[in-house]
Write a protein that holds these residues in place. Structure first.
Motif, PDB file in Angstrom:
ATOM      1  N   HIS A 271       0.834  -1.206   0.000  1.00 49.42           N
ATOM      2  CA  HIS A 271       0.000   0.000   0.000  1.00 49.42           C
ATOM      3  C   HIS A 271       0.872   1.262   0.000  1.00 49.42           C
ATOM      4  CE1 HIS A 271      -3.827  -2.069   0.347  1.00 49.42           C
ATOM      5  NE2 HIS A 271      -3.154  -2.978   1.037  1.00 49.42           N
ATOM      6  N   ALA A 272       0.217   2.379  -0.371  1.00 53.65           N
ATOM      7  CA  ALA A 272       0.967   3.612  -0.627  1.00 53.65           C
ATOM      8  C   ALA A 272       1.304   4.394   0.640  1.00 53.65           C
ATOM      9  CB  ALA A 272       0.158   4.499  -1.562  1.00 53.65           C
ATOM     10  N   ARG A 273       0.440   4.312   1.633  1.00 52.81           N
ATOM     11  CA  ARG A 273       0.501   5.174   2.817  1.00 52.81           C
ATOM     12  C   ARG A 273       0.598   6.662   2.405  1.00 52.81           C
ATOM     13  NH1 ARG A 273       3.937   5.654   8.374  1.00 52.81           N
ATOM     14  NH2 ARG A 273       5.522   6.481   7.006  1.00 52.81           N
ATOM     15  N   LEU A 274      -0.277   7.024   1.489  1.00 50.96           N
ATOM     16  CA  LEU A 274      -0.298   8.416   1.012  1.00 50.96           C
ATOM     17  C   LEU A 274      -1.572   9.147   1.424  1.00 50.96           C
ATOM     18  CD1 LEU A 274       1.157   7.967  -2.592  1.00 50.96           C
ATOM     19  CD2 LEU A 274       2.216   9.237  -0.695  1.00 50.96           C
ATOM     20  N   SER A 275      -2.488   8.446   2.100  1.00 46.94           N
ATOM     21  CA  SER A 275      -3.801   9.055   2.364  1.00 46.94           C
ATOM     22  C   SER A 275      -3.690  10.297   3.248  1.00 46.94           C
ATOM     23  CB  SER A 275      -4.755   8.042   2.995  1.00 46.94           C
ATOM     24  OG  SER A 275      -4.125   7.414   4.085  1.00 46.94           O
ATOM     25  N   ASN A 279      -4.992  13.833   2.085  1.00 50.12           N
ATOM     26  CA  ASN A 279      -6.137  14.438   2.779  1.00 50.12           C
ATOM     27  C   ASN A 279      -5.798  15.779   3.426  1.00 50.12           C
ATOM     28  OD1 ASN A 279      -7.400  12.161   1.950  1.00 50.12           O
ATOM     29  ND2 ASN A 279      -7.639  11.237   3.956  1.00 50.12           N
ATOM     30  N   GLN A 312      -8.518   3.574  -7.157  1.00 51.18           N
ATOM     31  CA  GLN A 312      -8.729   3.980  -5.760  1.00 51.18           C
ATOM     32  C   GLN A 312      -8.864   5.490  -5.649  1.00 51.18           C
ATOM     33  OE1 GLN A 312      -9.274   1.459  -3.789  1.00 51.18           O
ATOM     34  NE2 GLN A 312      -8.600   0.185  -5.477  1.00 51.18           N
ATOM     35  N   TYR A 369      -2.809   3.591  11.559  1.00 47.51           N
ATOM     36  CA  TYR A 369      -3.007   3.131  10.179  1.00 47.51           C
ATOM     37  C   TYR A 369      -3.398   1.655  10.170  1.00 47.51           C
ATOM     38  CZ  TYR A 369      -1.921   1.787   5.344  1.00 47.51           C
ATOM     39  OH  TYR A 369      -2.007   1.323   4.039  1.00 47.51           O
ATOM     40  N   HIS A 372      -6.682  -0.980   3.732  1.00 47.51           N
ATOM     41  CA  HIS A 372      -8.096  -1.014   3.350  1.00 47.51           C
ATOM     42  C   HIS A 372      -8.794  -2.323   3.755  1.00 47.51           C
ATOM     43  CE1 HIS A 372     -11.492   0.414   1.043  1.00 47.51           C
ATOM     44  NE2 HIS A 372     -11.589  -0.781   0.492  1.00 47.51           N
ATOM     45  N   HIS A 397     -13.666   5.534  13.975  1.00 45.68           N
ATOM     46  CA  HIS A 397     -12.726   5.644  12.869  1.00 45.68           C
ATOM     47  C   HIS A 397     -11.987   6.980  12.926  1.00 45.68           C
ATOM     48  CE1 HIS A 397     -11.182   5.121   8.850  1.00 45.68           C
ATOM     49  NE2 HIS A 397     -11.492   3.872   8.986  1.00 45.68           N
ATOM     50  N   ASP A 403      -5.677   9.301   8.896  1.00 44.29           N
ATOM     51  CA  ASP A 403      -6.179   9.875   7.636  1.00 44.29           C
ATOM     52  C   ASP A 403      -7.677  10.171   7.656  1.00 44.29           C
ATOM     53  OD1 ASP A 403      -7.502   7.431   7.276  1.00 44.29           O
ATOM     54  OD2 ASP A 403      -6.045   6.670   5.828  1.00 44.29           O
ATOM     55  N   ALA A 404      -8.309  10.023   8.817  1.00 48.78           N
ATOM     56  CA  ALA A 404      -9.771  10.167   8.836  1.00 48.78           C
ATOM     57  C   ALA A 404     -10.199  11.631   8.857  1.00 48.78           C
ATOM     58  CB  ALA A 404     -10.341   9.442  10.041  1.00 48.78           C
ATOM     59  N   VAL A 408     -14.441  11.655   3.999  1.00 42.94           N
ATOM     60  CA  VAL A 408     -13.984  10.358   3.481  1.00 42.94           C
ATOM     61  C   VAL A 408     -14.308   9.229   4.445  1.00 42.94           C
ATOM     62  CG1 VAL A 408     -11.605  10.849   4.224  1.00 42.94           C
ATOM     63  CG2 VAL A 408     -11.979   9.099   2.520  1.00 42.94           C
ATOM     64  N   ASN A 412     -17.234   5.906   3.814  1.00 47.09           N
ATOM     65  CA  ASN A 412     -16.550   4.617   3.839  1.00 47.09           C
ATOM     66  C   ASN A 412     -17.026   3.751   5.008  1.00 47.09           C
ATOM     67  OD1 ASN A 412     -14.494   4.017   1.750  1.00 47.09           O
ATOM     68  ND2 ASN A 412     -13.718   6.030   2.316  1.00 47.09           N
TER      69      ASN A 412
HETATM   70  P1  FAD Z   1      -3.782   2.599  -0.687  1.00 49.34           P
HETATM   71  O1  FAD Z   1      -4.436   1.300  -0.417  1.00 49.34           O
HETATM   72  O2  FAD Z   1      -2.397   2.534  -1.151  1.00 49.34           O
HETATM   73  O3  FAD Z   1      -4.678   3.379  -1.771  1.00 49.34           O
HETATM   74  C1  FAD Z   1      -4.179   4.546  -2.432  1.00 49.34           C
HETATM   75  C2  FAD Z   1      -5.045   5.740  -2.178  1.00 49.34           C
HETATM   76  O4  FAD Z   1      -6.338   5.536  -2.695  1.00 49.34           O
HETATM   77  C3  FAD Z   1      -5.255   6.085  -0.710  1.00 49.34           C
HETATM   78  O5  FAD Z   1      -4.190   6.833  -0.193  1.00 49.34           O
HETATM   79  C4  FAD Z   1      -6.543   6.872  -0.762  1.00 49.34           C
HETATM   80  O6  FAD Z   1      -6.294   8.225  -0.983  1.00 49.34           O
HETATM   81  C5  FAD Z   1      -7.276   6.297  -1.958  1.00 49.34           C
HETATM   82  N1  FAD Z   1      -8.361   5.391  -1.557  1.00 49.34           N
HETATM   83  C6  FAD Z   1      -8.388   4.051  -1.624  1.00 49.34           C
HETATM   84  N2  FAD Z   1      -9.599   3.590  -1.275  1.00 49.34           N
HETATM   85  C7  FAD Z   1     -10.337   4.660  -0.939  1.00 49.34           C
HETATM   86  C8  FAD Z   1     -11.667   4.814  -0.485  1.00 49.34           C
HETATM   87  N3  FAD Z   1     -12.496   3.776  -0.289  1.00 49.34           N
HETATM   88  N4  FAD Z   1     -12.081   6.063  -0.203  1.00 49.34           N
HETATM   89  C9  FAD Z   1     -11.278   7.120  -0.373  1.00 49.34           C
HETATM   90  N5  FAD Z   1     -10.007   7.025  -0.814  1.00 49.34           N
HETATM   91  C10 FAD Z   1      -9.552   5.798  -1.109  1.00 49.34           C
HETATM   92  N6  FAD Z   1      -9.481   6.686   3.524  1.00 49.34           N
HETATM   93  C11 FAD Z   1      -9.128   7.886   4.011  1.00 49.34           C
HETATM   94  O7  FAD Z   1      -8.321   8.575   3.402  1.00 49.34           O
HETATM   95  N7  FAD Z   1      -9.666   8.365   5.166  1.00 49.34           N
HETATM   96  C12 FAD Z   1     -10.578   7.658   5.868  1.00 49.34           C
HETATM   97  O8  FAD Z   1     -11.063   8.114   6.889  1.00 49.34           O
HETATM   98  C13 FAD Z   1     -10.952   6.378   5.385  1.00 49.34           C
HETATM   99  N8  FAD Z   1     -11.848   5.627   6.059  1.00 49.34           N
HETATM  100  C14 FAD Z   1     -12.125   4.370   5.633  1.00 49.34           C
HETATM  101  C15 FAD Z   1     -12.995   3.585   6.386  1.00 49.34           C
HETATM  102  C16 FAD Z   1     -13.311   2.302   5.985  1.00 49.34           C
HETATM  103  C17 FAD Z   1     -14.244   1.481   6.803  1.00 49.34           C
HETATM  104  C18 FAD Z   1     -12.781   1.812   4.792  1.00 49.34           C
HETATM  105  C19 FAD Z   1     -13.137   0.443   4.319  1.00 49.34           C
HETATM  106  C20 FAD Z   1     -11.921   2.579   4.037  1.00 49.34           C
HETATM  107  C21 FAD Z   1     -11.579   3.859   4.438  1.00 49.34           C
HETATM  108  N9  FAD Z   1     -10.694   4.670   3.710  1.00 49.34           N
HETATM  109  C22 FAD Z   1     -10.366   5.910   4.185  1.00 49.34           C
HETATM  110  C23 FAD Z   1     -10.187   4.241   2.404  1.00 49.34           C
HETATM  111  C24 FAD Z   1      -8.859   3.474   2.424  1.00 49.34           C
HETATM  112  O9  FAD Z   1      -8.950   2.370   3.276  1.00 49.34           O
HETATM  113  C25 FAD Z   1      -7.684   4.357   2.821  1.00 49.34           C
HETATM  114  O10 FAD Z   1      -7.657   5.487   1.989  1.00 49.34           O
HETATM  115  C26 FAD Z   1      -6.371   3.640   2.652  1.00 49.34           C
HETATM  116  O11 FAD Z   1      -6.350   2.462   3.427  1.00 49.34           O
HETATM  117  C27 FAD Z   1      -5.225   4.561   3.037  1.00 49.34           C
HETATM  118  O12 FAD Z   1      -4.000   3.899   2.979  1.00 49.34           O
HETATM  119  P2  FAD Z   1      -3.022   4.033   1.749  1.00 49.34           P
HETATM  120  O13 FAD Z   1      -2.679   5.451   1.501  1.00 49.34           O
HETATM  121  O14 FAD Z   1      -1.886   3.088   2.006  1.00 49.34           O
HETATM  122  O15 FAD Z   1      -3.953   3.539   0.563  1.00 49.34           O
END
Ligand code: FAD
Ligand code: SF4
Length: 518
Positions: A271-275, A279, A312, A369, A372, A397, A403-404, A408, A412
């Motif tokens: 995963h990216a850990r870019l959220s 945000n 995503q 963190y 997904h 959450h 990232d919450a 978003v 979700n």
């Molecule tokens: P990666 O898995 O690497 O994905 C890349 C990017 O895609 C993320 O950084 C994010 O910006 C975007 N993305 C992916 N899925 C979603 C999605 N469903 N909605 C919006 N963006 C998405 N994301 C948040 O940013 N804030 C939250 O509060 C949040 N709450 C969530 C709650 C639940 C119950 C679920 C199932 C998902 C939620 N997500 C949320 C979406 C997603 O799980 C996270 O964005 C992601 O896990 C962040 O880690 P990453 O940057 O490593 O993402």
């Protein structure tokens, strides 16, 4: 002599971009910026220490950048004795000192905050310009145009529409690679040998500014959940860009294939850990997808990974934001499945025998963190099957994830994960038994429960609660085509067996919810 101010630009903690529309036409000779750290935001739900550190550290770095450009920033620290504690009161105090002609703010990410700022402008009898948030690829107006006249709208339709009009991964009118979706190549688990070596995301050791915030948070919030001592998230734009490069170079390649996999001791996998950087607006979604597409074009990542990643951001991220602004404020009250239990205490502490939940919450406590699939198919799934009040799941959450942000987290959690919107974000509930977790992770191997069993001392709570969930909601889901198999499997079970499972589920429900937090 104090100078008179034309525009006072309010910058919120998740709007840290000097290129935002709030700065269009900004003139340092006439305009000023107001930023405030307020207890209203740190206290409206109990918050993970790392989440508070992230927001305050990023805000302070942004303030310093603006000051370095000669901009007049009126900034209130959290522990400033003059701090009035809420956006409405503190921005009023700053505005009364600055005496601007007008307030400007970029669209906030939270309905509640927007309402507070409107009330503030009324209090001060000042005009408030709410300017569009350019940190999304689809504006709220564009989304309204997309949704107009459609009886229902699903993410996939929105994704194709949004990607097509932006020309991302497009070959004329067709998707690059000939398909919109590479799910059949994706969604693999790691098997018995585990994931092997995956380069962990780049860490950002706190500098003096961030270290000072960590000390402040430890002092003011000693009982808050989570740890602050492991904090390593990007808090500046330069760090966010470095985090993006690190992801594209080291993890994008495997992103698609292992998107749904989970593994003990690997909080991030591919995963990216870019959220958080996205945000807080440290980095723009367009920069992120362009970097991924450039990697594909240079042969550095396969189409199934790059398409999965683009989906995503261009799909899910934009879709949930569109749903949020279209459906608020009544959206937050929805509870289609009439779920009414409180959130179990282990969701904050990780103290549970269920290894999947212990691992996932353990990560949350350490890093604020979880990826997904842990959110959706472990922790969210548990709350769904148990029947936790959807707004409580959302509040938990917000409290535990760095990232919450409301726009978003709410769609979700309440929509995708808890199906409380009755099928707006997802057309069926993401419900599954322990067998799914067993297939997609190694968690069950280290667990005292058996994912195949719904009854008995070693029955997996997920499996027991899964059958109970289906039986409880059979009437609602029996004519949902996407649930046909699951309902058919329920109907195949012996009636007495289902009754026994449901009795066990009731015992689990009272056990899980006898203690909640805080
Ligand atoms: P990666 O898995 O690497 O994905 C890349 C990017 O895609 C993320 O950084 C994010 O910006 C975007 N993305 C992916 N899925 C979603 C999605 N469903 N909605 C919006 N963006 C998405 N994301 C948040 O940013 N804030 C939250 O509060 C949040 N709450 C969530 C709650 C639940 C119950 C679920 C199932 C998902 C939620 N997500 C949320 C979406 C997603 O799980 C996270 O964005 C992601 O896990 C962040 O880690 P990453 O940057 O490593 O993402
Ligand atoms: Fe989770 Fe059940 Fe597997 Fe244990 S057996 S790890 S509780 S799914």
């Amino acid at each position: 002599m104090t100078r008179s101010i034309r525009n006072l630009v309010i910058v919120l903690g998740d709007q840290l971009d000097a290129g935002s529309a709030a700065f269009d036409g900004f003139d340092p000779a006439q305009d000023a910026v107001a930023m405030a750290e307020v207890r209203e935001e740190t206290d409206y739900v109990p918050q993970h220490k790392a989440r508070i550190v992230l927001f305050l550290a990023a805000m302070r770095h942004f303030r310093d950048d603006l000051c370095g450009k000669g901009i007049d920033v009126r900034y209130t620290a959290l522990d400033d004795p003059a701090n009035r504690g809420s956006h409405r009161a503190e921005f009023a105090r700053l505005a009364r000192q600055a005496k601007p002609e007008r307030l400007i703010v970029c669209e906030p990410g939270d309905w509640r905050v927007l309402e507070n700022l409107r009330a503030l402008a009324d209090d001060l009898s000042l005009p408030l310009d709410v300017v569009p948030d350019r940190h999304f690829l689809c504006s709220t107006d564009d989304f309204a145009a997309f949704a107009e006249g459609r009886r229902g709208f699903v993410m996939e339709t929105f994704y194709r529409w949004n990607r097509g009009r932006l020309g991302l991964l497009m070959d004329g009118r067709d998707p690059v690679g000939g398909r919109w979706n590479f799910d059949t190549e994706n969604r693999k688990s790691f098997g018995r040998d585990g994931p092997g070596h995956i380069k962990a995301p780049r860490r950002f050791t706190p500098d003096d500014t961030t270290a000072e915030v960590v000390r402040l948070v430890d002092r003011l919030f000693p009982d808050a959940p989570g740890r602050s001592d492991l904090f390593d998230l990007p808090v500046t734009r330069a760090q966010a860009l470095a985090a993006l490069r690190d992801f594209v170079e080291h993890r994008l390649e495997g992103f698609g294939r292992y998107q749904d996999a989970m593994a003990t001791g690997h909080p991030y996998l591919y995963h990216a850990r870019l959220s958080t950087a996205l945000n807080l607006h440290l980095i723009h979604p367009r920069e992120v997808v362009d970097a991924a597409i450039a990697a594909y074009e240079a042969g550095g990542a396969p189409i199934e990974s790059v398409e999965g990643f683009v989906r995503q951001i261009v799909g899910w991220r934009e879709f949930v934001r569109g749903v949020y602004w279209r459906e608020m404020p009544s959206y937050a009250e929805r509870n289609a499945l009439s779920a009414d239990l409180p959130m179990p205490r282990f969701m904050w502490t990780g103290e549970t025998d269920m290894n999947c939940a212990r691992q996932s919450v353990g990560q949350l406590v350490d890093h604020a963190y979880a990826h997904h699939i842990q959110r959706l198919m472990v922790l969210g799934l548990h709350a769904l099957l148990l029947g936790v009040r959807p707004l409580d799941v959302h509040r938990w959450h917000i409290s535990m994830y760095a990232d919450a942000v409301d726009w978003v987290s709410l769609p979700n959690t309440l929509g995708m994960s808890q199906h409380a919107d009755g099928g707006l974000v997802g057309t069926k509930p993401y419900c599954a038994s322990g067998a799914y977790i067993s297939r997609m992770s190694d968690y069950c191997r280290g667990c005292r429960f058996d994912p195949r069993k719904a009854e008995g001392e070693d029955a997996c709570p997920f499996t027991t609660l899964y059958w109970d969930f289906l039986a409880r909601h059979r009437g609602r889901f029996h004519d949902n085509q996407r649930m046909t198999m699951q309902i058919r499997n329920l109907d195949r079970r012996d009636g007495g067996e289902v009754a026994a499972i449901r009795r066990r589920a009731d015992a689990l429900k009272s056990d899980f919810t006898k203690e909640s937090y805080p």
